[in-house]
Design a protein around this motif. Structure first.
Motif, PDB file in Angstrom:
ATOM      1  N   ASN B  35       0.824  -1.145   0.113  1.00 50.35           N
ATOM      2  CA  ASN B  35       0.166  -0.126   0.116  1.00 50.35           C
ATOM      3  C   ASN B  35       0.767   1.430  -0.050  1.00 50.35           C
ATOM      4  OD1 ASN B  35      -2.358  -1.518  -0.091  1.00 50.35           O
ATOM      5  ND2 ASN B  35      -2.888  -1.314   2.169  1.00 50.35           N
ATOM      6  N   GLN B  36       1.661   0.992   0.790  1.00 50.00           N
ATOM      7  CA  GLN B  36       3.138   2.336   0.964  1.00 50.00           C
ATOM      8  C   GLN B  36       3.476   2.719  -0.642  1.00 50.00           C
ATOM      9  OE1 GLN B  36       6.100   1.840   3.677  1.00 50.00           O
ATOM     10  NE2 GLN B  36       6.896   3.749   3.211  1.00 50.00           N
ATOM     11  N   ILE B  37       3.661   1.473  -1.308  1.00 53.48           N
ATOM     12  CA  ILE B  37       4.163   1.742  -2.751  1.00 53.48           C
ATOM     13  C   ILE B  37       2.906   2.341  -3.819  1.00 53.48           C
ATOM     14  CG2 ILE B  37       4.901   0.542  -5.045  1.00 53.48           C
ATOM     15  CD1 ILE B  37       6.269  -1.546  -3.149  1.00 53.48           C
ATOM     16  N   PHE B 142      11.109   8.569  -2.833  1.00 57.97           N
ATOM     17  CA  PHE B 142      10.288   7.927  -1.818  1.00 57.97           C
ATOM     18  C   PHE B 142       9.869   6.423  -2.477  1.00 57.97           C
ATOM     19  CE2 PHE B 142       6.403   6.983   0.825  1.00 57.97           C
ATOM     20  CZ  PHE B 142       7.050   6.929   2.037  1.00 57.97           C
ATOM     21  N   PHE B 143       9.271   6.715  -3.706  1.00 62.06           N
ATOM     22  CA  PHE B 143       8.785   5.502  -4.189  1.00 62.06           C
ATOM     23  C   PHE B 143       9.954   4.554  -4.462  1.00 62.06           C
ATOM     24  CE2 PHE B 143       7.869   3.083  -8.426  1.00 62.06           C
ATOM     25  CZ  PHE B 143       6.697   2.652  -8.115  1.00 62.06           C
ATOM     26  N   ASN B 144      10.982   4.946  -5.010  1.00 63.46           N
ATOM     27  CA  ASN B 144      12.049   3.894  -4.994  1.00 63.46           C
ATOM     28  C   ASN B 144      12.574   3.036  -3.726  1.00 63.46           C
ATOM     29  OD1 ASN B 144      11.832   4.119  -7.763  1.00 63.46           O
ATOM     30  ND2 ASN B 144      13.375   5.427  -7.915  1.00 63.46           N
ATOM     31  N   SER B 146      10.455   2.727  -1.112  1.00 62.42           N
ATOM     32  CA  SER B 146       9.661   1.805  -0.660  1.00 62.42           C
ATOM     33  C   SER B 146       9.611   0.745  -1.549  1.00 62.42           C
ATOM     34  CB  SER B 146       8.216   2.506  -0.940  1.00 62.42           C
ATOM     35  OG  SER B 146       8.153   3.822  -0.336  1.00 62.42           O
ATOM     36  N   THR B 147       9.720   0.837  -2.858  1.00 63.59           N
ATOM     37  CA  THR B 147       9.844  -0.493  -3.761  1.00 63.59           C
ATOM     38  C   THR B 147      11.101  -1.291  -3.507  1.00 63.59           C
ATOM     39  OG1 THR B 147       8.824   0.989  -5.483  1.00 63.59           O
ATOM     40  CG2 THR B 147       9.719  -1.209  -6.180  1.00 63.59           C
ATOM     41  N   MET B 148      12.218  -0.658  -2.979  1.00 65.73           N
ATOM     42  CA  MET B 148      13.435  -1.489  -2.633  1.00 65.73           C
ATOM     43  C   MET B 148      13.048  -2.337  -1.388  1.00 65.73           C
ATOM     44  SD  MET B 148      17.224  -0.551  -2.592  1.00 65.73           S
ATOM     45  CE  MET B 148      17.698  -0.884  -0.813  1.00 65.73           C
ATOM     46  N   THR B 149      12.485  -1.532  -0.395  1.00 66.92           N
ATOM     47  CA  THR B 149      12.293  -2.255   0.848  1.00 66.92           C
ATOM     48  C   THR B 149      11.337  -3.378   0.708  1.00 66.92           C
ATOM     49  OG1 THR B 149      12.355  -0.024   1.977  1.00 66.92           O
ATOM     50  CG2 THR B 149      11.662  -1.779   3.249  1.00 66.92           C
ATOM     51  N   TYR B 150      10.430  -3.307  -0.099  1.00 67.34           N
ATOM     52  CA  TYR B 150       9.409  -4.291  -0.528  1.00 67.34           C
ATOM     53  C   TYR B 150       9.995  -5.394  -1.268  1.00 67.34           C
ATOM     54  CZ  TYR B 150       5.443  -6.415  -2.984  1.00 67.34           C
ATOM     55  OH  TYR B 150       4.666  -7.023  -3.688  1.00 67.34           O
ATOM     56  N   ASN B 151      10.649  -4.933  -2.184  1.00 68.82           N
ATOM     57  CA  ASN B 151      11.272  -5.997  -3.170  1.00 68.82           C
ATOM     58  C   ASN B 151      12.337  -7.038  -2.083  1.00 68.82           C
ATOM     59  OD1 ASN B 151       9.955  -5.654  -5.375  1.00 68.82           O
ATOM     60  ND2 ASN B 151      11.794  -4.459  -6.239  1.00 68.82           N
ATOM     61  N   THR B 152      13.198  -6.318  -1.290  1.00 68.46           N
ATOM     62  CA  THR B 152      14.250  -7.046  -0.335  1.00 68.46           C
ATOM     63  C   THR B 152      13.184  -8.084   0.300  1.00 68.46           C
ATOM     64  OG1 THR B 152      15.463  -5.068  -0.497  1.00 68.46           O
ATOM     65  CG2 THR B 152      16.164  -6.686   1.067  1.00 68.46           C
ATOM     66  N   ARG B 153      12.230  -7.396   1.041  1.00 67.85           N
ATOM     67  CA  ARG B 153      11.359  -8.291   1.938  1.00 67.85           C
ATOM     68  C   ARG B 153      10.767  -9.559   1.287  1.00 67.85           C
ATOM     69  NH1 ARG B 153       8.792  -6.396   6.472  1.00 67.85           N
ATOM     70  NH2 ARG B 153      10.676  -4.590   6.564  1.00 67.85           N
ATOM     71  N   ILE B 154      10.163  -9.310   0.043  1.00 65.51           N
ATOM     72  CA  ILE B 154       9.438 -10.454  -0.485  1.00 65.51           C
ATOM     73  C   ILE B 154      10.541 -11.624  -1.002  1.00 65.51           C
ATOM     74  CG2 ILE B 154       7.265  -9.475  -0.910  1.00 65.51           C
ATOM     75  CD1 ILE B 154       8.254  -9.418  -3.955  1.00 65.51           C
ATOM     76  N   GLU B 155      11.733 -11.284  -1.272  1.00 63.43           N
ATOM     77  CA  GLU B 155      12.649 -12.227  -1.739  1.00 63.43           C
ATOM     78  C   GLU B 155      13.594 -12.802  -0.867  1.00 63.43           C
ATOM     79  OE1 GLU B 155      14.602  -9.986  -4.742  1.00 63.43           O
ATOM     80  OE2 GLU B 155      12.983  -9.963  -6.183  1.00 63.43           O
ATOM     81  N   SER B 156      13.607 -12.376   0.529  1.00 62.42           N
ATOM     82  CA  SER B 156      14.235 -12.902   1.648  1.00 62.42           C
ATOM     83  C   SER B 156      13.740 -14.115   2.313  1.00 62.42           C
ATOM     84  CB  SER B 156      14.725 -12.001   2.629  1.00 62.42           C
ATOM     85  OG  SER B 156      13.798 -11.052   2.892  1.00 62.42           O
ATOM     86  N   PHE B 157      14.504 -15.026   2.615  1.00 60.24           N
ATOM     87  CA  PHE B 157      13.791 -16.363   3.411  1.00 60.24           C
ATOM     88  C   PHE B 157      13.508 -15.885   4.680  1.00 60.24           C
ATOM     89  CE2 PHE B 157      14.314 -20.139   5.769  1.00 60.24           C
ATOM     90  CZ  PHE B 157      13.498 -21.014   5.175  1.00 60.24           C
ATOM     91  N   PRO B 158      12.365 -16.264   5.470  1.00 58.89           N
ATOM     92  CA  PRO B 158      11.261 -17.190   5.005  1.00 58.89           C
ATOM     93  C   PRO B 158      10.461 -16.604   4.331  1.00 58.89           C
ATOM     94  CG  PRO B 158      11.076 -17.012   7.304  1.00 58.89           C
ATOM     95  CD  PRO B 158      12.151 -16.040   6.746  1.00 58.89           C
ATOM     96  N   PHE B 173      11.134  -0.411 -10.501  1.00 62.67           N
ATOM     97  CA  PHE B 173      11.530   1.113  -9.831  1.00 62.67           C
ATOM     98  C   PHE B 173      11.194   2.295 -11.067  1.00 62.67           C
ATOM     99  CE2 PHE B 173      14.538  -1.774  -7.889  1.00 62.67           C
ATOM    100  CZ  PHE B 173      14.355  -1.490  -6.600  1.00 62.67           C
ATOM    101  N   PHE B 174      11.012   3.368 -10.635  1.00 66.50           N
ATOM    102  CA  PHE B 174      10.907   4.468 -11.589  1.00 66.50           C
ATOM    103  C   PHE B 174      12.276   4.991 -11.927  1.00 66.50           C
ATOM    104  CE2 PHE B 174       9.791   8.419 -13.155  1.00 66.50           C
ATOM    105  CZ  PHE B 174       8.072   8.527 -13.430  1.00 66.50           C
ATOM    106  N   GLU B 175      12.799   4.492 -12.909  1.00 64.75           N
ATOM    107  CA  GLU B 175      13.956   4.546 -13.338  1.00 64.75           C
ATOM    108  C   GLU B 175      14.260   5.813 -13.770  1.00 64.75           C
ATOM    109  OE1 GLU B 175      16.244   2.547 -12.611  1.00 64.75           O
ATOM    110  OE2 GLU B 175      15.685   0.530 -12.461  1.00 64.75           O
ATOM    111  N   VAL B 176      15.804   6.509 -13.752  1.00 61.89           N
ATOM    112  CA  VAL B 176      16.065   7.903 -14.078  1.00 61.89           C
ATOM    113  C   VAL B 176      17.165   7.472 -15.445  1.00 61.89           C
ATOM    114  CG1 VAL B 176      16.955   9.860 -13.972  1.00 61.89           C
ATOM    115  CG2 VAL B 176      15.726   8.603 -11.956  1.00 61.89           C
ATOM    116  N   ALA B 177      16.681   8.045 -16.551  1.00 62.45           N
ATOM    117  CA  ALA B 177      17.555   7.465 -17.837  1.00 62.45           C
ATOM    118  C   ALA B 177      18.850   8.176 -17.520  1.00 62.45           C
ATOM    119  CB  ALA B 177      16.813   8.083 -18.919  1.00 62.45           C
TER     120      ALA B 177
END
Lengths: 463, 189
Positions: B35-37, B142-144, B146-158, B173-177
């Motif tokens: 939701n934060q994302i 802030f979006f990036n 939040s996204t990084m925190t979320y991605n790290t969390r869902i990929e870590s065991f368990p 991520f919202f990338e910057v060119a």
């Protein structure tokens, strides 16, 4: 900043519990001394009442109690749009749901603080002196530091502490007055019961007199210097420009002026301790870390992330300052470049703004003399004190919109108009007496008077 | 006498309850992060839309003074239309970066017109556009985060086991060119 948020919650609970225990004990013993049978229970009831009042103040009017008598004005978007933009930028960077309100304190000493009960209801306050001295980057750093305090829930704790301490000060003040009144009473009558009551009051007053500073000390301990470091780290992270905050801190602490309303109760709230310049001593009870150390840490940062701050802190001071969990989740940031923009309000504009905000209309004569007309001065024109010319006081004029003759339509409500004279800062008086100000950037066609609520139509400068 | 069977049963139930509690707690934490994302994205959206709304006004003002810059105006209009029609995080990020750089050109062009630079209306719009650019940059930051925190969390065991069961997927991520973009975009005054 997980650890900090949790620590603040814990500290708030401890403060309230300690306060309740001290008040209950005090009430009980004072009551027993006053009336040996059953007095203690009455004393407990009084203590309960005081706590209830404190809670009422905290939840109802914390801000107005702490800022009692401070020349403060809530800045609207029309007045200083750039300041609003800066605050909104930092609010977005911090991920707060709503932007905090902005308070402008009329004071030449540069300083800033944040106040409020919850992140949604917080306000950041800046002094007029700060707006005059800092450029955009520096001001952004200061606002980011304050919004860091809001995000880390420091502000909630500080406000709670200030309210509790404030109540103690008021109570001890009340008791001293009672004793003084009681003493004149004793000279007239020599009844014994009265004498006992006075003795009890005297003891109470003494205890409160001792307790006040004691709570102040506890407060000073509680607002550890760590929270200032953490807010600095947040400020650097939000702006991605540590140099802005560093140079702002330098400017603020270099000023020899002191914020007029700062007291021992409110001192820990400020970004730089307002008494620091006066004493110059960094003792055990300092509420803030030494400013030069804060600046050194900010300047020593390799990037702009929390990890960079932690590394710079370890280099300058030794030890760790940021919790392991916050560090683990913090992404890396590079620094950005300076924006090169000047102060939001330069020289005269800031002076005019502060005059308007404290209720004066500045009227400038052709001879160069500026007269400040108090809003309560009803006359529509004044005489220049130097050259004697008649000068109109800028005022919103009412336009009567008459219904066309013969129609049955009810008369339209009274409308107010103001004709702009220039395109810079402009002040005028509403029909109700409230002074309004338009900034150079004002583009709208209507403003609403914050006192009487009437809509005033702003006509562009006549060609 | 308590039988060994009862003890084992109690331990088993206790472990089951604790596991269920942990699953519920983790699930709720993941939902909160997601939701934060979404909120951060909504914030970016608001600011991007605000920039789209500001551009016609800005162009109108500049056109009054700099009539011979038709090419620049067309580029800005084109970039704005592309940005407004783009969908999806990646496509929008690209279109908006394009718009940012054309706006930079527009401001660079207006440097050559002193009367335009002194125009009150232009100065106000310039401040609004600059601040909106900053807000977009900060919202993206802030979006990036939040996204990084979320991605790290869902990929870590368990936690990844639970994320897999309930279909929590990686977010973009919202990338910057350009490298220049990485520093918060700033319009020089």
């Amino acid at each position: 900043m997980w650890e900090q948020i949790q620590a603040n919650r814990r500290r708030s609970r401890m403060l309230v519990a300690a306060m309740a225990m001290v008040l209950a004990g005090l009430g009980f013993f004072a009551g027993e001394a006053f009336a040996p049978r059953g007095g203690g229970l009455a004393g407990l009831a009084v203590a309960g009442l005081i706590l209830a009042v404190q809670a009422g103040i905290y939840f109802g009017a914390a801000e107005s109690v702490v800022l009692q008598g401070v020349p403060v004005h809530e800045v609207s978007r029309e007045e200083i749009p750039r300041l609003h933009n800066l605050v909104e930028e930092m609010q977005i960077a911090a991920g707060l749901a709503t932007p905090p309100r902005i308070l402008l304190v009329t004071d030449p000493a540069p300083n800033a603080f944040a106040i409020g009960r919850s992140p949604e209801k917080c306000a950041v306050a800046v002094t007029t002196g700060l707006l005059q001295r800092l450029n955009r980057d520096e001001l952004q750093g200061v606002l980011a530091h304050e919004i860091g305090h809001i995000r880390n829930r420091d502000v909630q704790f500080m406000t709670l502490a200030a309210v509790m301490l404030g109540t103690i000060v008021i109570l001890s003040d009340l008791l001293t007055r009672t004793i003084r009144l009681g003493r004149t009473g004793r000279e007239r009558s020599s009844s014994r019961g009265g004498g006992q009551a006075q003795a009890a009051f005297l003891i109470l007053a003494l205890i409160f007199a001792i307790l006040g500073p004691l709570v102040a000390q506890i407060l000073y301990f509680a607002c550890s210097r760590r929270r200032e470091h953490l807010a600095d780290a947040s400020g650097a992270q939000f702006t991605r420009y540590p140099e802005g905050l560093a140079s702002a801190l330098e400017k603020i602490s270099a000023s020899s002026m002191q914020v007029a309303f700062a007291s021992r109760t409110t001192a820990p709230m400020f970004i730089v301790n307002p008494f620091q310049a006066a004493s110059g001593v960094q003792g055990l009870f300092s509420t803030h870390p030494p400013t030069d150390e804060r600046v050194r840490i900010l300047r020593g940062m390799a990037g702009a992330s929390l990890a960079d701050y932690a590394a710079a802190y370890a280099a300058a001071h030794g030890g760790s300052v940021i919790g392991a969990r916050s560090l683990a989740e913090a992404p890396a940031f590079e620094k950005r470049e300076a924006s090169g923009e000047g102060p939001l309000l330069g020289g005269r504009a800031a002076r005019d703004a502060s005059a308007v905000l404290s209720g004066y209309v500045p009227v400038v004569c052709g001879c160069g003399l500026e007269t400040r007309v108090p809003a309560s001065h009803g006359a529509s024109s004044i005489r220049c004190l130097r050259c004697g010319a008649r000068l109109p006081v800028p005022e919103a004029s009412s336009v009567s919109t008459e219904a066309p003759p013969g129609s049955d339509a009810p008369a339209a409500p009274r409308r107010l108009q103001f004709q702009r004279q220039g395109s810079g800062w402009e002040s005028f008086r509403c029909a109700c007496g409230r002074v309004m100000q338009l900034s150079p950037g004002f583009l709208g066609t209507q403003v609403r008077c914050s006192k009487c609520g009437s809509e005033i139509e702003v006509l562009p400068k006549a060609a | 006498m308590i039988s060994a069977f009862a003890v084992i049963a109690v331990i088993f139930v206790a472990i089951l309850v604790l596991t269920l509690l942990w699953v519920a707690g983790t699930y709720n934490a993941l939902v909160r992060l997601r939701n934060q994302i979404e909120n951060a994205w909504a914030q970016i959206d608001v600011q991007l839309k605000r920039r789209h709304d500001l551009i016609p006004n800005l162009m109108e003002t500049v056109r009054g003074y700099a009539k011979h810059e038709q090419g620049t105006f067309e580029k800005v209009t084109q970039a704005r239309n592309m940005a407004m029609n783009a969908s999806g995080v990646k496509a929008r990020a690209e279109a908006e970066n394009m718009l940012s750089s054309t706006l930079k050109t527009l401001f660079a062009v207006s440097e050559a017109y002193p009367e335009l630079k002194a125009n009150q209306n232009f100065m106000q719009l310039q401040e609004e556009v600059a601040s909106t650019e900053n807000k977009i940059a900060f919202a993206r930051q802030f979006f990036n985060d939040s996204t990084m925190t979320y991605n790290t969390r869902i990929e870590s065991f368990p936690v990844n086991l639970i994320a897999g069961i309930f279909h929590f997927v990686r977010r973009d991520f919202f990338e910057v060119a350009a490298d220049a973009e990485r520093a918060a975009p700033k319009i020089q005054f």
